[in-house]
Write an enzyme that holds these catalytic residues in place. Structure first.
Site, PDB file in Angstrom:
ATOM      1  N   LYS A 121     -51.204  48.071  -6.365  1.00 43.29           N
ATOM      2  CA  LYS A 121     -50.683  48.562  -7.642  1.00 43.29           C
ATOM      3  C   LYS A 121     -50.472  47.398  -8.611  1.00 43.29           C
ATOM      4  O   LYS A 121     -49.779  46.437  -8.284  1.00 43.29           O
ATOM      5  CB  LYS A 121     -49.365  49.296  -7.408  1.00 43.29           C
ATOM      6  CG  LYS A 121     -48.611  49.646  -8.682  1.00 43.29           C
ATOM      7  CD  LYS A 121     -47.294  50.310  -8.362  1.00 43.29           C
ATOM      8  CE  LYS A 121     -46.421  50.426  -9.599  1.00 43.29           C
ATOM      9  NZ  LYS A 121     -45.157  51.112  -9.332  1.00 43.29           N
TER      10      LYS A 121
ATOM     11  N   LYS B 290     -32.564  52.419  -7.532  1.00 36.54           N
ATOM     12  CA  LYS B 290     -33.626  52.043  -8.468  1.00 36.54           C
ATOM     13  C   LYS B 290     -33.270  52.486  -9.888  1.00 36.54           C
ATOM     14  O   LYS B 290     -32.749  53.581 -10.101  1.00 36.54           O
ATOM     15  CB  LYS B 290     -34.939  52.702  -8.051  1.00 36.54           C
ATOM     16  CG  LYS B 290     -36.074  52.537  -9.046  1.00 36.54           C
ATOM     17  CD  LYS B 290     -37.286  53.352  -8.660  1.00 36.54           C
ATOM     18  CE  LYS B 290     -38.388  53.231  -9.719  1.00 36.54           C
ATOM     19  NZ  LYS B 290     -39.589  54.002  -9.358  1.00 36.54           N
TER      20      LYS B 290
ATOM     21  N   HIS C 192     -49.874  47.722 -12.575  1.00 33.71           N
ATOM     22  CA  HIS C 192     -48.829  48.254 -13.453  1.00 33.71           C
ATOM     23  C   HIS C 192     -48.387  47.290 -14.559  1.00 33.71           C
ATOM     24  O   HIS C 192     -47.213  47.244 -14.926  1.00 33.71           O
ATOM     25  CB  HIS C 192     -47.611  48.703 -12.637  1.00 33.71           C
ATOM     26  CG  HIS C 192     -46.936  49.895 -13.272  1.00 33.71           C
ATOM     27  ND1 HIS C 192     -45.898  50.577 -12.683  1.00 33.71           N
ATOM     28  CD2 HIS C 192     -47.163  50.523 -14.455  1.00 33.71           C
ATOM     29  CE1 HIS C 192     -45.504  51.565 -13.462  1.00 33.71           C
ATOM     30  NE2 HIS C 192     -46.270  51.550 -14.544  1.00 33.71           N
TER      31      HIS C 192
ATOM     32  N   ASP D   8     -43.442  48.792  -3.148  1.00 31.30           N
ATOM     33  CA  ASP D   8     -42.969  49.553  -4.302  1.00 31.30           C
ATOM     34  C   ASP D   8     -41.765  50.413  -3.907  1.00 31.30           C
ATOM     35  O   ASP D   8     -41.873  51.297  -3.051  1.00 31.30           O
ATOM     36  CB  ASP D   8     -44.113  50.436  -4.815  1.00 31.30           C
ATOM     37  CG  ASP D   8     -43.904  50.891  -6.241  1.00 31.30           C
ATOM     38  OD1 ASP D   8     -42.855  50.570  -6.820  1.00 31.30           O
ATOM     39  OD2 ASP D   8     -44.792  51.567  -6.781  1.00 31.30           O
ATOM     40  N   ASP D   9     -40.609  50.151  -4.526  1.00 31.45           N
ATOM     41  CA  ASP D   9     -39.398  50.956  -4.316  1.00 31.45           C
ATOM     42  C   ASP D   9     -38.825  50.872  -2.904  1.00 31.45           C
ATOM     43  O   ASP D   9     -38.154  51.805  -2.450  1.00 31.45           O
ATOM     44  CB  ASP D   9     -39.665  52.437  -4.637  1.00 31.45           C
ATOM     45  CG  ASP D   9     -39.854  52.709  -6.117  1.00 31.45           C
ATOM     46  OD1 ASP D   9     -39.882  51.741  -6.907  1.00 31.45           O
ATOM     47  OD2 ASP D   9     -39.988  53.890  -6.484  1.00 31.45           O
TER      48      ASP D   9
ATOM     49  N   ASP E 199     -40.401  45.410  -5.369  1.00 35.40           N
ATOM     50  CA  ASP E 199     -40.372  45.243  -6.824  1.00 35.40           C
ATOM     51  C   ASP E 199     -39.048  45.651  -7.440  1.00 35.40           C
ATOM     52  O   ASP E 199     -38.723  45.249  -8.552  1.00 35.40           O
ATOM     53  CB  ASP E 199     -41.533  46.000  -7.486  1.00 35.40           C
ATOM     54  CG  ASP E 199     -41.419  47.506  -7.339  1.00 35.40           C
ATOM     55  OD1 ASP E 199     -40.711  47.981  -6.430  1.00 35.40           O
ATOM     56  OD2 ASP E 199     -42.062  48.224  -8.133  1.00 35.40           O
ATOM     57  N   ASN E 200     -38.281  46.467  -6.755  1.00 37.55           N
ATOM     58  CA  ASN E 200     -36.941  46.868  -7.204  1.00 37.55           C
ATOM     59  C   ASN E 200     -36.249  47.533  -6.026  1.00 37.55           C
ATOM     60  O   ASN E 200     -36.823  47.666  -4.937  1.00 37.55           O
ATOM     61  CB  ASN E 200     -36.992  47.806  -8.418  1.00 37.55           C
ATOM     62  CG  ASN E 200     -37.995  48.922  -8.315  1.00 37.55           C
ATOM     63  OD1 ASN E 200     -38.996  48.929  -9.039  1.00 37.55           O
ATOM     64  ND2 ASN E 200     -37.779  49.863  -7.412  1.00 37.55           N
TER      65      ASN E 200
ATOM     66  N   ARG F 102     -42.895  43.269 -12.204  1.00 38.38           N
ATOM     67  CA  ARG F 102     -44.209  42.668 -11.974  1.00 38.38           C
ATOM     68  C   ARG F 102     -44.558  41.647 -13.058  1.00 38.38           C
ATOM     69  O   ARG F 102     -45.219  40.642 -12.791  1.00 38.38           O
ATOM     70  CB  ARG F 102     -45.260  43.773 -11.870  1.00 38.38           C
ATOM     71  CG  ARG F 102     -45.057  44.594 -10.601  1.00 38.38           C
ATOM     72  CD  ARG F 102     -45.594  46.020 -10.709  1.00 38.38           C
ATOM     73  NE  ARG F 102     -44.974  46.828  -9.676  1.00 38.38           N
ATOM     74  CZ  ARG F 102     -45.441  46.957  -8.436  1.00 38.38           C
ATOM     75  NH1 ARG F 102     -46.558  46.355  -8.073  1.00 38.38           N
ATOM     76  NH2 ARG F 102     -44.792  47.691  -7.560  1.00 38.38           N
TER      77      ARG F 102
ATOM     78  N   SER G 177     -48.432  53.378 -11.085  1.00 41.11           N
ATOM     79  CA  SER G 177     -47.741  54.077  -9.999  1.00 41.11           C
ATOM     80  C   SER G 177     -48.526  55.291  -9.519  1.00 41.11           C
ATOM     81  O   SER G 177     -49.231  55.946 -10.289  1.00 41.11           O
ATOM     82  CB  SER G 177     -46.348  54.519 -10.450  1.00 41.11           C
ATOM     83  OG  SER G 177     -45.534  53.402 -10.723  1.00 41.11           O
TER      84      SER G 177
ATOM     85  N   CYS H  17     -40.475  49.086 -12.176  1.00 35.59           N
ATOM     86  CA  CYS H  17     -41.761  48.496 -11.768  1.00 35.59           C
ATOM     87  C   CYS H  17     -42.361  47.470 -12.717  1.00 35.59           C
ATOM     88  O   CYS H  17     -42.522  46.302 -12.366  1.00 35.59           O
ATOM     89  CB  CYS H  17     -42.784  49.606 -11.557  1.00 35.59           C
ATOM     90  SG  CYS H  17     -42.275  50.909 -10.422  1.00 35.59           S
TER      91      CYS H  17
ATOM     92  N   HIS I  44     -43.453  54.281  -3.012  1.00 41.53           N
ATOM     93  CA  HIS I  44     -43.145  55.011  -4.240  1.00 41.53           C
ATOM     94  C   HIS I  44     -43.447  56.495  -4.046  1.00 41.53           C
ATOM     95  O   HIS I  44     -44.434  56.867  -3.418  1.00 41.53           O
ATOM     96  CB  HIS I  44     -43.991  54.442  -5.381  1.00 41.53           C
ATOM     97  CG  HIS I  44     -43.588  54.885  -6.750  1.00 41.53           C
ATOM     98  ND1 HIS I  44     -43.807  56.155  -7.226  1.00 41.53           N
ATOM     99  CD2 HIS I  44     -42.985  54.200  -7.763  1.00 41.53           C
ATOM    100  CE1 HIS I  44     -43.368  56.238  -8.460  1.00 41.53           C
ATOM    101  NE2 HIS I  44     -42.865  55.061  -8.816  1.00 41.53           N
TER     102      HIS I  44
END
Length: 497
Positions: free
Chosen positions: A119, A310, A121, A27-28, A292-293, A69, A144, A65, A240
């Site tokens: 996660k 992001k 989401h 994540d991130d 994811d990003n 996904r 998140s 996010c 994250h």
């Protein structure tokens, strides 16, 4: 194309078992937050994975996010299957439509054991949860790790004082809601789910434990299902904000808490890879590591040499560090600048598993098996569309990228200038040299590509090709502000104060 690529590479004969899939989604994570992409964070397991596998240097996700996904699960541009302006929030009435066919559902129909640890989401109401979207089992935080009340540590890094919430703020969990859910201080407590049941409340202590818990669950699942094909989806809460590495990793990196947590993610990768090798499954297991990003620069991520962060459609917001590993199939120590995307996961896994994507709805992803296996003559994706929410902000064809409008320099996403900017990403990965005036023909070509999108997904609205969101009437938090658990999310205990 899927049948041709499977035959060309001789993936599996009739008496061979289907390949296993492990998909690690951080994540991130910034483009340069791991060693294989230039970081000085110590990531020996990822370094080894890249040395034995292949870096995908032009791999795209989405700027934030939930859309990312949704794209991964369905093989589509995010806007097609989750047409929302930002991300999903707790107790929201919308989520990924259960009518969508996910990669987990495709593989499960083919005989795979499927699991998700981490996660999710894509909605926290019952129809949207992983066990109703193709996964045999789930363990994790359904959104998140910052989507909880401040007094639980969800709005601050470890070591910071935890604020107290007033009775009025706690009461807002039922009346401070918009279409997508509950925002800000009024967010309910973070739930820890096992399948569809609440098994814990996530506070500061628990935040620091989830990376290890996800990893232990994943390695156990691999051991328990080593005799059948399996799909393990491991979407970490790390890195994250708030940044919660475990105590064994705090202070171990040269880049603060986010570097510490990236190093713990590397430890997790090592546990997964060591388990696969110990069980002698390496020759029949594809492992993909991605994000994811792009990284959040305001929280310490490093996206160099990319521009942006992001939430943006500059390369730094949407191009993500990705490594693929499969000994004997993927050429070791290699990289590719072919355009690939998160939405290519579903058709690629389907092809390798001997099945096909859904045939009754449009899929935007392509089978990138040739790219993974190093076929230089076969790059199935040439174009890419950069959506931020419902807005098409840029398009790419080959090395050329056109920003249709340019973000305000103060990062106000709603204030944009209408002048297009053109970049040659092969020569200018940092998007610093606008070539639009020198290449008007290319500008027009890419503008035509953008205009063609309006007939399908729409450029600033919900187009005819966008499919309906899933909806759930009268949504409730999984844990209410007073600690009670919703009736249809029964836990081992009746409340988590």
């Amino acid at each position: 194309m899927a049948l041709a690529s499977a035959a060309w590479f001789d993936i599996a004969s009739a008496d061979e078992r289907l390949p296993n899939f492990v998909l690690i989604n951080v994540d991130d994570l910034g483009y340069a937050d791991i060693g294989p992409f230039g970081s000085d964070n110590r990531t020996p397991h990822l370094n080894q994975m890249a040395a034995e596998g292949r870096r995908l240097t032009n791999h795209y996700a989405a700027p934030v996010c939930s859309p990312s996904r949704a794209s991964l699960m369905t093989g589509c541009y995010p806007k097609r299957v989750l047409p929302i302006s930002h991300v999903l929030f707790p107790a929201g009435e919308v989520g990924l439509n259960p009518d969508e066919v996910t990669v987990a559902e495709l593989l499960k129909q083919t005989g795979y054991a499927t699991a998700c640890f981490g996660k999710w989401h894509l909605g926290d109401q019952p129809p949207f949860l992983p066990t109703n979207q193709g996964f045999d089992t789930y363990f994790g935080i359904p959104y998140s790790n910052d989507m909880g009340p401040p007094q639980d540590g969800s709005k601050s890094n470890p070591g910071k004082p935890l604020p107290e919430a007033s009775p009025q703020q706690l009461a807002n969990d039922r009346n401070n809601r918009d279409e997508l859910g509950i925002r800000g201080r009024a967010q309910p407590p973070l739930p820890l789910l096992e399948d569809d049941k609440v098994v814990g409340r996530v506070g500061a202590k628990e935040q620091a434990e989830v990376t290890r818990q996800y990893t232990e669950r994943a390695t156990k699942f691999i051991r328990d299902h080593q005799d059948q094909p399996f799909f393990v989806y491991l979407p970490h809460s790390a890195v994250h904000f708030p940044l919660y590495p475990s105590k064994d990793f705090i202070g171990t990196s040269p880049n603060g808490l986010i570097g510490d947590w990236a190093q713990e993610v590397d430890w997790s990768v090592g546990e997964i890879m060591n388990t696969i090798r110990e069980l002698n499954l390496q020759n029949e297991t594809l492992v993909i590591f991605t994000s994811d990003n792009g990284g959040a620069l305001n929280h310490g991520s490093n996206n160099q040499p990319l521009r942006g962060s992001k939430g943006q459609t500059w390369e730094g917001g949407i191009r993500v560090c990705t490594v693929a590993w499969w000994p004997g199939k993927i050429p070791p120590g290699t990289s590719t600048d072919a355009i690939t995307s998160t939405m290519d996961i579903l058709p690629t896994f389907a092809s390798l598993a001997g099945t096909r994507p859904p045939q009754d709805c449009k899929i935007d992803g392509v089978d990138i098996t040739p790219v993974l296996f190093g076929d230089p003559e076969n790059e199935p994706r040439q174009d890419f569309l950069y959506f931020r929410g419902l807005n098409l902000q840029a398009v790419r064809s080959g090395p050329w990228k056109l920003h249709l409008s340019v973000a305000d320099p103060n990062r106000n996403a709603n204030k944009r200038t209408p002048s297009p900017q053109l970049f040659h990403l092969g020569d200018d990965i940092g998007e610093t040299n606008d070539l639009s005036k020198a290449n008007p023909e290319m500008v027009m070509q890419l503008q035509r590509l953008a205009q063609s999108v309006n007939e399908d997904l729409g450029t600033n609205n919900i187009g005819p090709g966008c499919r309906p969101l899933g909806r759930f009437e009268n949504p409730e938090p999984l844990i209410h502000a007073d600690g009670t658990v919703r009736v249809n999310a029964i836990a081992n205990t009746k409340s988590f104060p």
